[in-house]
Scaffold this active site. Sequence first.
Site, PDB file in Angstrom:
ATOM      1  N   GLY A 186     -47.015  25.195  39.445  1.00  0.00           N
ATOM      2  CA  GLY A 186     -48.138  24.435  39.139  1.00  0.00           C
ATOM      3  C   GLY A 186     -48.085  23.176  38.902  1.00  0.00           C
ATOM      4  O   GLY A 186     -47.117  22.898  38.114  1.00  0.00           O
ATOM      5  N   THR A 243     -46.486  23.399  31.592  1.00  0.00           N
ATOM      6  CA  THR A 243     -47.538  24.255  31.913  1.00  0.00           C
ATOM      7  C   THR A 243     -48.698  23.821  31.053  1.00  0.00           C
ATOM      8  O   THR A 243     -48.652  23.915  29.977  1.00  0.00           O
ATOM      9  CB  THR A 243     -47.172  25.905  31.845  1.00  0.00           C
ATOM     10  OG1 THR A 243     -48.503  26.722  31.900  1.00  0.00           O
ATOM     11  CG2 THR A 243     -46.534  25.981  30.288  1.00  0.00           C
ATOM     12  N   ASP A 280     -50.992  26.054  30.591  1.00  0.00           N
ATOM     13  CA  ASP A 280     -51.407  27.321  29.908  1.00  0.00           C
ATOM     14  C   ASP A 280     -50.487  27.238  28.460  1.00  0.00           C
ATOM     15  O   ASP A 280     -50.874  27.834  27.574  1.00  0.00           O
ATOM     16  CB  ASP A 280     -51.007  28.427  30.312  1.00  0.00           C
ATOM     17  CG  ASP A 280     -51.865  28.575  31.744  1.00  0.00           C
ATOM     18  OD1 ASP A 280     -52.854  28.042  32.021  1.00  0.00           O
ATOM     19  OD2 ASP A 280     -51.445  29.657  32.474  1.00  0.00           O
ATOM     20  N   ARG A 294     -80.438  27.440  30.488  1.00  0.00           N
ATOM     21  CA  ARG A 294     -79.769  28.549  30.978  1.00  0.00           C
ATOM     22  C   ARG A 294     -78.336  28.763  29.877  1.00  0.00           C
ATOM     23  O   ARG A 294     -78.154  28.012  29.051  1.00  0.00           O
ATOM     24  CB  ARG A 294     -79.415  28.451  32.289  1.00  0.00           C
ATOM     25  CG  ARG A 294     -80.505  28.240  33.139  1.00  0.00           C
ATOM     26  CD  ARG A 294     -80.073  28.079  34.799  1.00  0.00           C
ATOM     27  NE  ARG A 294     -81.311  28.186  35.708  1.00  0.00           N
ATOM     28  CZ  ARG A 294     -81.092  27.882  36.861  1.00  0.00           C
ATOM     29  NH1 ARG A 294     -79.733  27.581  37.476  1.00  0.00           N
ATOM     30  NH2 ARG A 294     -82.028  27.671  37.658  1.00  0.00           N
ATOM     31  N   GLY A 299     -55.728  29.936  32.884  1.00  0.00           N
ATOM     32  CA  GLY A 299     -55.188  30.953  31.824  1.00  0.00           C
ATOM     33  C   GLY A 299     -54.907  32.117  32.274  1.00  0.00           C
ATOM     34  O   GLY A 299     -55.856  32.945  31.925  1.00  0.00           O
ATOM     35  N   ARG A 300     -53.798  32.660  32.863  1.00  0.00           N
ATOM     36  CA  ARG A 300     -53.533  33.735  33.404  1.00  0.00           C
ATOM     37  C   ARG A 300     -53.620  34.987  32.107  1.00  0.00           C
ATOM     38  O   ARG A 300     -54.218  35.782  32.247  1.00  0.00           O
ATOM     39  CB  ARG A 300     -52.088  34.014  34.211  1.00  0.00           C
ATOM     40  CG  ARG A 300     -52.013  35.193  34.644  1.00  0.00           C
ATOM     41  CD  ARG A 300     -50.447  35.329  35.589  1.00  0.00           C
ATOM     42  NE  ARG A 300     -50.960  34.537  36.943  1.00  0.00           N
ATOM     43  CZ  ARG A 300     -51.370  35.150  37.898  1.00  0.00           C
ATOM     44  NH1 ARG A 300     -51.660  36.472  37.972  1.00  0.00           N
ATOM     45  NH2 ARG A 300     -51.844  34.464  39.042  1.00  0.00           N
ATOM     46  N   GLU A 335     -59.456  32.516  33.030  1.00  0.00           N
ATOM     47  CA  GLU A 335     -59.433  33.399  33.991  1.00  0.00           C
ATOM     48  C   GLU A 335     -58.874  34.680  33.948  1.00  0.00           C
ATOM     49  O   GLU A 335     -59.242  35.625  34.741  1.00  0.00           O
ATOM     50  CB  GLU A 335     -58.724  32.470  35.278  1.00  0.00           C
ATOM     51  CG  GLU A 335     -57.172  32.504  35.021  1.00  0.00           C
ATOM     52  CD  GLU A 335     -56.576  31.452  35.989  1.00  0.00           C
ATOM     53  OE1 GLU A 335     -57.141  31.300  37.284  1.00  0.00           O
ATOM     54  OE2 GLU A 335     -55.256  31.278  36.010  1.00  0.00           O
ATOM     55  N   ARG A 371     -55.994  19.847  35.770  1.00  0.00           N
ATOM     56  CA  ARG A 371     -54.786  19.484  36.043  1.00  0.00           C
ATOM     57  C   ARG A 371     -54.823  18.273  37.095  1.00  0.00           C
ATOM     58  O   ARG A 371     -53.729  17.920  37.475  1.00  0.00           O
ATOM     59  CB  ARG A 371     -53.824  20.349  36.253  1.00  0.00           C
ATOM     60  CG  ARG A 371     -53.826  21.220  37.610  1.00  0.00           C
ATOM     61  CD  ARG A 371     -52.962  22.430  37.520  1.00  0.00           C
ATOM     62  NE  ARG A 371     -52.731  23.053  38.814  1.00  0.00           N
ATOM     63  CZ  ARG A 371     -52.325  24.115  39.042  1.00  0.00           C
ATOM     64  NH1 ARG A 371     -52.168  25.096  38.094  1.00  0.00           N
ATOM     65  NH2 ARG A 371     -52.241  24.791  40.171  1.00  0.00           N
TER      66      ARG A 371
END
Length: 374
Positions: free
Chosen positions: A14, A161, A163, A198, A206-207, A259, A311
């Site tokens: 990425g 990365t 992350d 709301r 963020g795997r 995520e 990103r």
Amino acid sequence: MTEKRRVGILTGGGDVPGLNVAIKAVVKRAQEHEHDVEIIGLRRGWGSVVNINPDDPATIAELIEPLDEGRVRTIDRTGGTFLHTSRTNPSNMKPEDIPDFVAAEDRVEKEDGRIDITRYVLKVLDFLNLDALIPIGGDDTLSYAARMHEEGFQVVAIPKTMDNDVFGTDYCIGFSTAVTRSVENITAVRTVCGSHERVGVVELFGRNSGQTSLISGYLADADRTLISEVPVNMDRLADLVMADRNANPSHYAVVVLSEGATIEGGDIIEGGQADAYGHLKLGGVGQHMGDILTQKTGVATINQELAYLMRAGPPDSLDRMVATIFANLAMQHLENNQSGVMMALRDGNYTTVPANTCIQGEKRVDVNELYDPL
């Protein structure tokens, strides 16, 4: 006259802000200090050495670019990578993804039917007269960099990365900018949540690691932050979020989540085809949890995936600084004929670790130290 050494540089995986800064810094050091080094850009990450056909000049022109200061003069002003990127893994190719010109003798079939074409990659590197490589990437891209070192090719690697999950370094290029973008957008979405009274559910990349969500949620003062490492009890979350909303004079609450977050007893939400490193595409957990919160509370949610906006755009000052220093440190190691190392920041110090460190463990949020599970 001493023949110049040829050093290839590539970016894989990425994109993140700061890659162009690192590329420019490598080129400037090579030229300003007269180290007799020529920098060669390899386009599309490891996909470059897979798709170059020595007998086809067109593939060389498409995937190889000599770099000098004139070519890189302005690239640090933008994000992404001007060398482009891919998620190619030459040691784990699908048969249909291998170019026809890769000979059978350069293909090693694995038990799962995938093909390792590292033999061909080494031939391409030899054809290009490259003496060394500077790969910039996450643990997937850098794992193949470690393989190149094992094959006897000189490699110095730079971790990136958003992350911040490359094992062996406390910091990776791209992390600070991702947090900065996330905080800005989480703060901005408050106006919508407050106007409509709301619950805002903001999903971040963020795997497997929740570091980006954890830090972004903390700095943006979100009411609740959900990370990949800890499954969520939705009944408990609904109660907490309603308490947060009721305590807010503007009658809204904000939830930030990775995520890769999961619900207790449920699976991670992913789909599509696996990439060369076995990863399926994540995304959609924010919408899913938002729908459940609405069912449980009766309060509508505003669901927002920040995704690639995290990103996008130029790097912030911290990513500029780290990218510049990592690049210069990488060049220093090449000048000293060192190989098989990855640039790293550890305990506030710039240093190096063995290149294969990235595959020796996993970097995750220390839940006991930094996170209060629901």
